[in-house]
Motif scaffolding. Structure first.
Motif, PDB file in Angstrom:
ATOM      1  N   HIS A 155       0.829  -1.203   0.000  1.00 39.55           N
ATOM      2  CA  HIS A 155       0.000   0.000   0.000  1.00 39.55           C
ATOM      3  C   HIS A 155       0.866   1.257   0.000  1.00 39.55           C
ATOM      4  CE1 HIS A 155      -3.842  -2.051   0.437  1.00 39.55           C
ATOM      5  NE2 HIS A 155      -3.329  -2.788   1.416  1.00 39.55           N
ATOM      6  N   THR A 156       1.974   1.222   0.749  1.00 35.61           N
ATOM      7  CA  THR A 156       2.908   2.355   0.747  1.00 35.61           C
ATOM      8  C   THR A 156       3.527   2.539  -0.628  1.00 35.61           C
ATOM      9  OG1 THR A 156       3.412   1.988   3.101  1.00 35.61           O
ATOM     10  CG2 THR A 156       4.960   3.341   1.838  1.00 35.61           C
ATOM     11  N   HIS A 157       3.928   1.426  -1.259  1.00 34.00           N
ATOM     12  CA  HIS A 157       4.483   1.501  -2.609  1.00 34.00           C
ATOM     13  C   HIS A 157       3.470   2.068  -3.595  1.00 34.00           C
ATOM     14  CE1 HIS A 157       7.894  -0.428  -1.036  1.00 34.00           C
ATOM     15  NE2 HIS A 157       7.485  -1.689  -1.123  1.00 34.00           N
ATOM     16  N   SER A 158       2.210   1.646  -3.469  1.00 32.74           N
ATOM     17  CA  SER A 158       1.166   2.161  -4.360  1.00 32.74           C
ATOM     18  C   SER A 158       0.929   3.651  -4.138  1.00 32.74           C
ATOM     19  CB  SER A 158      -0.146   1.397  -4.142  1.00 32.74           C
ATOM     20  OG  SER A 158      -0.003   0.031  -4.443  1.00 32.74           O
ATOM     21  N   PHE A 159       0.918   4.067  -2.873  1.00 38.67           N
ATOM     22  CA  PHE A 159       0.731   5.482  -2.531  1.00 38.67           C
ATOM     23  C   PHE A 159       1.822   6.339  -3.163  1.00 38.67           C
ATOM     24  CE2 PHE A 159       1.810   8.964   0.422  1.00 38.67           C
ATOM     25  CZ  PHE A 159       0.636   9.696   0.359  1.00 38.67           C
ATOM     26  N   LEU A 160       3.081   5.907  -3.007  1.00 35.01           N
ATOM     27  CA  LEU A 160       4.196   6.646  -3.596  1.00 35.01           C
ATOM     28  C   LEU A 160       4.145   6.606  -5.119  1.00 35.01           C
ATOM     29  CD1 LEU A 160       7.093   5.545  -1.204  1.00 35.01           C
ATOM     30  CD2 LEU A 160       5.851   7.721  -1.212  1.00 35.01           C
ATOM     31  N   ALA A 161       3.683   5.480  -5.677  1.00 37.50           N
ATOM     32  CA  ALA A 161       3.580   5.362  -7.130  1.00 37.50           C
ATOM     33  C   ALA A 161       2.550   6.352  -7.686  1.00 37.50           C
ATOM     34  CB  ALA A 161       3.200   3.933  -7.514  1.00 37.50           C
ATOM     35  N   TYR A 162       1.422   6.530  -6.989  1.00 38.38           N
ATOM     36  CA  TYR A 162       0.417   7.500  -7.422  1.00 38.38           C
ATOM     37  C   TYR A 162       0.982   8.925  -7.381  1.00 38.38           C
ATOM     38  CZ  TYR A 162      -3.319   3.978  -7.273  1.00 38.38           C
ATOM     39  OH  TYR A 162      -4.111   2.885  -7.518  1.00 38.38           O
ATOM     40  N   LEU A 163       1.717   9.248  -6.321  1.00 40.72           N
ATOM     41  CA  LEU A 163       2.318  10.576  -6.223  1.00 40.72           C
ATOM     42  C   LEU A 163       3.360  10.784  -7.321  1.00 40.72           C
ATOM     43  CD1 LEU A 163       2.765  10.982  -2.353  1.00 40.72           C
ATOM     44  CD2 LEU A 163       1.194  12.240  -3.822  1.00 40.72           C
ATOM     45  N   GLY A 164       4.160   9.739  -7.590  1.00 42.53           N
ATOM     46  CA  GLY A 164       5.143   9.831  -8.653  1.00 42.53           C
ATOM     47  C   GLY A 164       4.493  10.026 -10.008  1.00 42.53           C
ATOM     48  N   GLN A 165       3.411   9.303 -10.246  1.00 44.10           N
ATOM     49  CA  GLN A 165       2.678   9.447 -11.506  1.00 44.10           C
ATOM     50  C   GLN A 165       2.115  10.860 -11.634  1.00 44.10           C
ATOM     51  OE1 GLN A 165      -1.268   7.677 -11.781  1.00 44.10           O
ATOM     52  NE2 GLN A 165      -0.743   6.749 -13.751  1.00 44.10           N
ATOM     53  N   ASP A 201      16.287   5.992  -2.993  1.00 47.86           N
ATOM     54  CA  ASP A 201      16.344   5.152  -4.193  1.00 47.86           C
ATOM     55  C   ASP A 201      14.961   4.687  -4.618  1.00 47.86           C
ATOM     56  OD1 ASP A 201      19.060   5.442  -4.211  1.00 47.86           O
ATOM     57  OD2 ASP A 201      19.476   3.532  -3.207  1.00 47.86           O
ATOM     58  N   SER A 202      14.094   4.438  -3.648  1.00 45.80           N
ATOM     59  CA  SER A 202      12.735   3.989  -3.977  1.00 45.80           C
ATOM     60  C   SER A 202      11.949   5.097  -4.661  1.00 45.80           C
ATOM     61  CB  SER A 202      12.012   3.520  -2.714  1.00 45.80           C
ATOM     62  OG  SER A 202      11.907   4.579  -1.774  1.00 45.80           O
ATOM     63  N   LEU A 203      12.266   6.361  -4.349  1.00 46.33           N
ATOM     64  CA  LEU A 203      11.602   7.483  -5.008  1.00 46.33           C
ATOM     65  C   LEU A 203      12.159   7.716  -6.403  1.00 46.33           C
ATOM     66  CD1 LEU A 203      11.047  10.322  -2.372  1.00 46.33           C
ATOM     67  CD2 LEU A 203       9.390   8.726  -3.333  1.00 46.33           C
ATOM     68  N   GLU A 204      13.460   7.515  -6.549  1.00 42.01           N
ATOM     69  CA  GLU A 204      14.080   7.738  -7.861  1.00 42.01           C
ATOM     70  C   GLU A 204      13.587   6.730  -8.897  1.00 42.01           C
ATOM     71  OE1 GLU A 204      18.298   7.851  -7.500  1.00 42.01           O
ATOM     72  OE2 GLU A 204      18.316   9.854  -6.611  1.00 42.01           O
ATOM     73  N   ALA A 205      13.033   5.624  -8.435  1.00 39.56           N
ATOM     74  CA  ALA A 205      12.428   4.669  -9.371  1.00 39.56           C
ATOM     75  C   ALA A 205      11.087   5.180  -9.892  1.00 39.56           C
ATOM     76  CB  ALA A 205      12.233   3.317  -8.683  1.00 39.56           C
ATOM     77  N   LEU A 206      10.533   6.213  -9.217  1.00 41.24           N
ATOM     78  CA  LEU A 206       9.235   6.762  -9.600  1.00 41.24           C
ATOM     79  C   LEU A 206       9.335   8.161 -10.201  1.00 41.24           C
ATOM     80  CD1 LEU A 206       7.408   5.770  -6.298  1.00 41.24           C
ATOM     81  CD2 LEU A 206       7.346   4.516  -8.451  1.00 41.24           C
ATOM     82  N   ILE A 207      10.308   8.930  -9.723  1.00 35.32           N
ATOM     83  CA  ILE A 207      10.495  10.313 -10.174  1.00 35.32           C
ATOM     84  C   ILE A 207      11.965  10.507 -10.517  1.00 35.32           C
ATOM     85  CG2 ILE A 207      10.271  12.750  -9.550  1.00 35.32           C
ATOM     86  CD1 ILE A 207       8.195  11.916  -7.469  1.00 35.32           C
ATOM     87  N   PRO A 208      12.292  11.108 -11.658  1.00 34.24           N
ATOM     88  CA  PRO A 208      13.695  11.328 -12.014  1.00 34.24           C
ATOM     89  C   PRO A 208      14.457  12.061 -10.916  1.00 34.24           C
ATOM     90  CG  PRO A 208      12.278  11.823 -13.879  1.00 34.24           C
ATOM     91  CD  PRO A 208      11.368  11.565 -12.718  1.00 34.24           C
TER      92      PRO A 208
END
Length: 331
Positions: free
Chosen positions: A260-270, A312-319
């Motif tokens: 759920h945390t990964h999905s939350f961050l993925a939505y913000l990154g998107q 690093d987990s954020l850089e996989a979602l946002i440059p």
């Protein structure tokens, strides 16, 4: 009342709440030092336990209200929104329209979410300050015991990680040892309240997506204060504060599977990538970022700080070069 988000702002650099009108400290490190002198270690630990039970109650109540509030029409809209936003690695069509519709369509939920999330975050920050006071006292009164507890804690963590890597050859640490050590660690303030799991419950459908929409709805009401280095409430009379909001969201996500945390961050990154792409496609300056993107980037920076999330987990979602601009944008 002295930490009421309506009239006070939490400043992490000072580890204190400041009055919005006068700028004076209302609750801070000295407050808990005086409490320690008045009630002692056991009294301070008892207060910590009381606040812990208050967090458990609020979390359990949130889960109950969530299940009652998410009616069939709301669930159908959320399912449709999920379909439009997936996969999060791509950009949805009509980016701004989708996000604005989601925030406005679900606006009746935000007062409920805000009340619980801010209260939980506020309680977590108080627990963190109590833990700091207990840990400081433990190091002064019995540095040898404190060091031994920290070493034992690290050793057990290594054993637990080794068990999950090689379960067939590495046994899990004995159960009687863990509760006993946990009690010592909490009394010595060697704990991180934000990372704790307070309740166990069945999964809440689409909790990550709803928290994402909730954050989008709350961020316009906050502004970055470069002098205090914190998100502060810019809407008078609204029970909202930046740090409790971030910590409350982290605490809620911690109660469920880490996906759920990964999905939350993925939505913000998107959202960040899609908004920048839409911004550039509309002919705006490529050197500037939209205000809503800046707010989300600052929120993510605070999320990583309080939640100990690896960059690093954020850089996989946002440059990475976009994330690097947070330090300059927040000054």
């Amino acid at each position: 009342r002295q930490t009421d988000p309506t009239s006070c702002t939490y400043v992490d650099l000072m580890q204190a709440w400041l009055d919005n009108q006068t700028g004076k400290e209302t609750v801070g490190i000295r407050t808990f030092s005086f409490l320690h002198k008045g009630v002692g270690v056991f009294g301070l630990h008892g207060l910590d336990k009381l606040i812990c039970f208050m967090i458990v109650r609020n979390l359990a109540h949130f889960v109950l209200v969530y299940r009652k509030t998410i009616t069939r029409p709301v669930q159908q809209f959320i399912n449709k929104l999920t379909t439009e936003l997936h996969p999060t690695s791509s950009f949805p069509a009509n980016t701004s329209k989708i996000y604005n519709l989601a925030v406005n369509k679900l606006q009746k939920l935000w007062p409920i979410f805000s009340d619980f999330v801010v209260k939980i975050g506020q309680s977590q920050l108080i627990r963190t300050l109590i833990a700091n006071e207990l840990n400081f006292t433990a190091k002064l009164d019995s540095n040898l015991l404190c060091g031994a507890l920290e070493a034992m804690n690290q050793a057990l963590l290594v054993d637990v990680k080794a068990h999950y890597i090689r379960p067939e050859s590495k046994a899990y640490p004995e159960n009687p040892l863990l509760p006993a050590l946990s009690s010592y660690l909490e009394n010595a303030g060697i704990s991180n309240p934000v990372s704790k799991i307070y309740i166990t419950t069945e999964r809440l459908n689409n909790i990550a997506l709803l928290l994402f929409c909730f954050v989008l709805a709350m961020l316009p009401k906050l502004s970055w204060n470069p002098k205090l280095c914190t998100l502060e409430n810019k809407t008078k009379g609204v029970c909202l504060d930046g740090a409790p909001l971030v910590v409350g969201v982290i605490t809620l996500l911690k109660q469920f599977h880490h996906n759920h945390t990964h999905s939350f961050l993925a939505y913000l990154g998107q959202f960040v990538r899609a908004s920048i792409s839409s911004h550039e496609a509309s002919g705006m300056s490529k050197g500037q970022l939209p205000s809503e993107v800046i707010s989300v980037l600052i929120f993510l920076d605070e999320f990583c700080k309080y939640g100990h999330v690896n960059r690093d987990s954020l850089e996989a979602l946002i440059p990475g070069y976009i994330l690097d601009r947070v330090s300059t944008l927040s000054q």
